[in-house]
Design a protein around this motif. Structure first.
Motif, PDB file in Angstrom:
ATOM      1  N   PHE A 148       0.826  -1.210   0.000  1.00 22.49           N
ATOM      2  CA  PHE A 148       0.000   0.000   0.000  1.00 22.49           C
ATOM      3  C   PHE A 148       0.861   1.261   0.000  1.00 22.49           C
ATOM      4  N   LEU A 184      -3.852   0.956  -6.259  1.00 24.35           N
ATOM      5  CA  LEU A 184      -4.527  -0.277  -5.873  1.00 24.35           C
ATOM      6  C   LEU A 184      -4.988  -0.964  -7.140  1.00 24.35           C
ATOM      7  N   MET A 259      -5.380 -11.252   3.419  1.00 24.36           N
ATOM      8  CA  MET A 259      -5.157  -9.948   4.050  1.00 24.36           C
ATOM      9  C   MET A 259      -4.369  -8.991   3.153  1.00 24.36           C
ATOM     10  N   THR A 262      -6.468  -7.935   0.177  1.00 25.95           N
ATOM     11  CA  THR A 262      -7.565  -7.035   0.535  1.00 25.95           C
ATOM     12  C   THR A 262      -7.069  -5.591   0.613  1.00 25.95           C
ATOM     13  N   GLY A 266      -8.079  -3.050  -4.388  1.00 29.01           N
ATOM     14  CA  GLY A 266      -8.995  -1.993  -4.816  1.00 29.01           C
ATOM     15  C   GLY A 266     -10.462  -2.367  -4.824  1.00 29.01           C
ATOM     16  N   ASN A 267     -10.765  -3.629  -4.574  1.00 31.27           N
ATOM     17  CA  ASN A 267     -12.136  -4.080  -4.386  1.00 31.27           C
ATOM     18  C   ASN A 267     -13.138  -3.539  -5.396  1.00 31.27           C
ATOM     19  N   SER A 288     -13.737  -8.115   3.069  1.00 33.62           N
ATOM     20  CA  SER A 288     -14.177  -6.729   3.073  1.00 33.62           C
ATOM     21  C   SER A 288     -15.612  -6.570   3.553  1.00 33.62           C
ATOM     22  N   GLU A 289     -16.481  -7.455   3.097  1.00 33.81           N
ATOM     23  CA  GLU A 289     -17.902  -7.175   3.270  1.00 33.81           C
ATOM     24  C   GLU A 289     -18.585  -7.996   4.353  1.00 33.81           C
ATOM     25  N   PHE A 290     -17.888  -9.012   4.883  1.00 26.31           N
ATOM     26  CA  PHE A 290     -18.596  -9.948   5.751  1.00 26.31           C
ATOM     27  C   PHE A 290     -19.145  -9.283   7.011  1.00 26.31           C
ATOM     28  N   ALA A 291     -18.331  -8.452   7.679  1.00 29.49           N
ATOM     29  CA  ALA A 291     -18.725  -7.904   8.981  1.00 29.49           C
ATOM     30  C   ALA A 291     -20.010  -7.088   8.897  1.00 29.49           C
TER      31      ALA A 291
ATOM     32  N   ILE B  56     -16.623  -4.240  16.039  1.00 31.07           N
ATOM     33  CA  ILE B  56     -16.661  -5.329  15.051  1.00 31.07           C
ATOM     34  C   ILE B  56     -17.489  -4.960  13.831  1.00 31.07           C
ATOM     35  N   SER B 156     -13.393   0.030   0.591  1.00 27.83           N
ATOM     36  CA  SER B 156     -13.536  -1.314   0.027  1.00 27.83           C
ATOM     37  C   SER B 156     -14.346  -2.189   0.968  1.00 27.83           C
ATOM     38  N   ASP B 157     -14.291  -1.900   2.273  1.00 29.28           N
ATOM     39  CA  ASP B 157     -15.006  -2.716   3.244  1.00 29.28           C
ATOM     40  C   ASP B 157     -16.400  -2.141   3.490  1.00 29.28           C
ATOM     41  N   GLY B 158     -17.326  -2.997   3.857  1.00 31.92           N
ATOM     42  CA  GLY B 158     -18.647  -2.525   4.212  1.00 31.92           C
ATOM     43  C   GLY B 158     -18.533  -1.662   5.458  1.00 31.92           C
ATOM     44  N   VAL B 192     -11.492   3.152  -7.013  1.00 31.48           N
ATOM     45  CA  VAL B 192     -10.755   2.090  -6.333  1.00 31.48           C
ATOM     46  C   VAL B 192     -11.142   2.089  -4.867  1.00 31.48           C
ATOM     47  N   GLY B 193     -11.161   0.888  -4.280  1.00 31.63           N
ATOM     48  CA  GLY B 193     -11.549   0.758  -2.880  1.00 31.63           C
ATOM     49  C   GLY B 193     -10.333   0.626  -1.988  1.00 31.63           C
TER      50      GLY B 193
END
Lengths: 332, 336
Positions: A148, A184, A259, A262, A266-267, A288-291, B56, B156-158, B192-193
């Protein structure tokens, strides 16, 4: 052996030791040992089965909703009502980053291994060997951060503009290396993956190269072969099976690495023709999106996990099959 | 032997006190985590009671409170009143934060560049592609902007941050609403995320000609070039604590059931348009009533004494009238 033991048993029955009893005690120990180790081995199957089962249960709502179209739908819109989910983007990203990573890591890894075993002066062997082992020990998050803050900017400011200007206008390659450069990107992630899997290929190759009988190499040198010819015609063919095993191990790692990827991929769920554009992999998408997911969205992510499981299984199975074929060929 | 006994006794005492101190447990949004941990630290010094908050994510926090594994849940996205009633829960806003658009453009100082919601939507849709686009020039006639392509950076993350951002874009840009919509993770048309607020901040500060969105605190701490906004009343506002609080004060808290108010795009001439509250969720009839009572005590203390600490961390305390309303809700709804 068994009959002999029985015969002796009869003969020595009057001796100071009760041989039958001692033997049955041994037998009891053996049987217990047998069952304990067997239980351990079977527990692996149970754990694996449990993982698959829970993945299937979790993924079931998404499977029912999207069916097989999940595999070739590119749109990923978790906030639409109802959510529209398709796995094509992450599947593409997973495969393309792994393939690029292997394209870089295989020649470099084998090169290091050949240098270490055939060419390297003794005093340099230990430092290089240690450095390779250290590469394997660095936690993946460190790779991610380095990618990064250091590698990404370098690629975007120097390497990518250069590649884009070189291949501008060339068919196919021009689109693969199209701009604009980005920190990214798929390429950044693939490069980090290549560095991460390098030690797997190198370490295993070094080990198998060492198994080549010196007499074979000496004979080849004796008839006037160059180092290159010895490596090409003696070392590599002799160790092919082991080298491919190492490559497959590295590929398995590249497919599932989470990790570091991720951090720097750049998702983006959109498939873009340029490898300097952002993308995503299956594991990065899940991380990225699970939480923050729920309902169908979460189920879709679990289904992605199941896909990765299946994908890795097939890669490893294919590797086994290939190894078996090679072994057969080598044996005949 | 005595020595052994002493160790066992000490262990038991330690176990019992620590289990008591960890009685208030909370989980959820990452956005208010620094604030809650600072409050918890000060509260422990003052009263001896500790609080254990796990950041979390909002979605996971909601799941935990519904499953009753924690005393309270925290979410950046308020739950709908029907959903709250179904679970027998209440919610209230505990603190506020704001998002700012940040850019990396040579020669542009913080607060100089002016955006509207419509324009931000078009940039994030990929319709406005370069910095010298007429749509940007129209709002910024005095600035000289380069002809370079805009690099769009997003999370990129929720995250709750993304929810607020996309919720605002949906309100201000009709095309965004139909194409991407709002949520913790959306179908991004472009960009880009980067992971987390720090990821977006880092990526924007490293990438020339980029734009991103971060919480105000991150923009301030990383010395990023933030933009000014045109709000619902058509006035240009700078991101300041006063503008954020104006947005909260102008929101209709009393008229909203269960404080279901999303603070983006609020009316008022001084309101910053991308403001959001972070919510606490609790069961009306909790299984562990003692813990639930302790938690309320903590949040009451935080409203009374935590304002200064919040401001130090660039969060915005809830306005006084809203706090009064919340305290009424507590005495009416929490069963003890």
């Amino acid at each position: 052996m068994a009959e002999m033991a029985v015969e002796r048993d009869v003969m020595d029955a009057a001796g100071p030791y009760d041989r039958a009893r001692a033997l049955s005690a041994f037998k009891f120990g053996d049987v217990t040992f047998y069952w304990i180790t067997r239980a351990c081995a079977i527990s692996v199957l149970l754990i694996l089965g449990g993982i698959i089962l829970s993945l299937i249960v979790g993924a079931w709502p998404a499977m029912r909703e999207y069916g097989a179209a999940f595999l070739w739908t590119q749109r990923w819109a978790p906030s639409a009502d109802p959510p529209v989910l398709g796995a094509l983007g992450p599947i593409y990203g997973t495969l393309i980053t792994s393939v690029i990573a292997m394209m870089i890591a295989i020649p470099v890894g084998l090169g290091i291994a050949v240098f270490l075993t055939e060419i390297c002066p003794i005093w340099l062997r230990r430092p290089i060997g240690l450095a390779v082992e250290l590469l394997a020990g660095i936690p993946s998050i460190i790779y991610g951060m380095w990618g990064f803050f250091v590698l990404g900017p370098f690629l975007a400011n120097n390497f990518q503009p250069f590649m884009i200007s070189v291949f501008d206008g060339v068919p196919v390659l021009g689109t693969i290396f199209a701009g604009p450069p980005s920190y990214l990107s798929l390429f950044n992630a693939a490069l980090i993956l290549a560095i991460m899997v390098l030690p797997f290929i190198t370490a295993i190759s070094v080990d198998v190269f060492k198994t080549v009988p010196p007499v074979l190499k000496e004979a080849a040198y004796g008839v006037g072969c160059t180092t290159w010819e010895v490596v090409r015609n003696v070392v590599i063919p002799y160790t092919r099976v082991g080298v491919i095993g190492g490559i497959m191990l590295a590929l398995g790692r590249a497919l599932g690495e989470t990790m570091a990827v991720t951090f720097i991929i750049g998702n983006s769920f959109k498939i873009q023709s340029s490898i300097f554009a952002p993308g995503t992999t299956i594991s990065a998408a899940i991380a990225s999106e699970f939480a923050e997911s729920d309902g169908l969205h979460q189920s879709g992510l679990i289904l992605l996990g199941l896909l990765l499981f299946v994908l890795t299984f097939f890669v490893l199975a294919a590797a086994r099959l290939m190894l078996m074929r090679l072994e057969k060929k080598a044996g005949s | 032997m005595n020595f052994m006994k002493a160790i066992v006794a000490a262990g038991l005492v330690a176990a019992s006190t620590s289990s008591f101190a960890a009685d208030i447990t909370g989980a959820g949004a990452t956005f208010p985590f620094p604030l809650y941990s600072k409050w918890a630290d000060a509260y422990k010094k003052e009263t001896g009671n500790g609080l254990n908050y796990q950041s979390i994510g909002s979605g996971a926090g909601i799941k935990q409170i519904v499953a009753k594994t924690v005393t309270f849940g925290a979410s950046d996205m308020p739950l709908k009143p029907e959903q709250l009633d179904k679970e027998g829960m209440i919610q209230w806003p505990q603190a506020m934060g704001a998002l700012v658009p940040v850019v990396n453009l040579e020669g542009i100082k913080p607060g100089e560049l002016v955006f509207s919601g419509e324009l931000l939507g078009d940039i994030y849709l990929g319709k406005v592609k370069t910095w010298n686009d007429p749509a940007i020039a129209k709002l910024n006639p005095k600035l000289k902007l380069p002809a370079d392509a805009i690099t769009v950076v997003r999370r990129s993350d929720g995250s709750g941050t993304t929810f607020l951002w996309t919720d605002y874009l949906s309100k201000a840009n009709a095309e965004w609403k139909t194409k991407a919509g709002s949520g913790t993770a959306v179908e991004w048309p472009t960009g880009v995320g980067a992971k987390g607020n720090e990821g977006v901040a880092g990526n924007v500060s490293q990438t020339k000609n980029s734009i991103g969105y971060v919480e105000y605190a991150y923009a301030k701490q990383n010395k990023l070039t933030y933009g000014a906004m045109i709000n619902k009343a058509g006035k240009t506002v700078q991101p300041t604590i006063g503008a954020f609080q104006a947005a909260a004060a102008n929101a209709d808290w009393a008229g909203a059931k269960n404080y279901f108010v999303i603070l983006t795009d609020q009316p008022g001439e001084a309101s910053w348009p991308i403001t959001g509250a972070t919510f606490i969720l609790m069961h009306k009839d909790a299984t562990d009533k003692a813990a639930s009572k302790e938690a309320i005590k903590f949040f009451k203390w935080a409203f009374e004494k935590g304002d200064k600490m919040a401001e130090e961390l660039d969060y915005i305390p809830m306005p006084e009238p809203v706090v009064k309303l919340i305290e009424k809700t507590w005495s009416a709804d929490i069963k003890s």
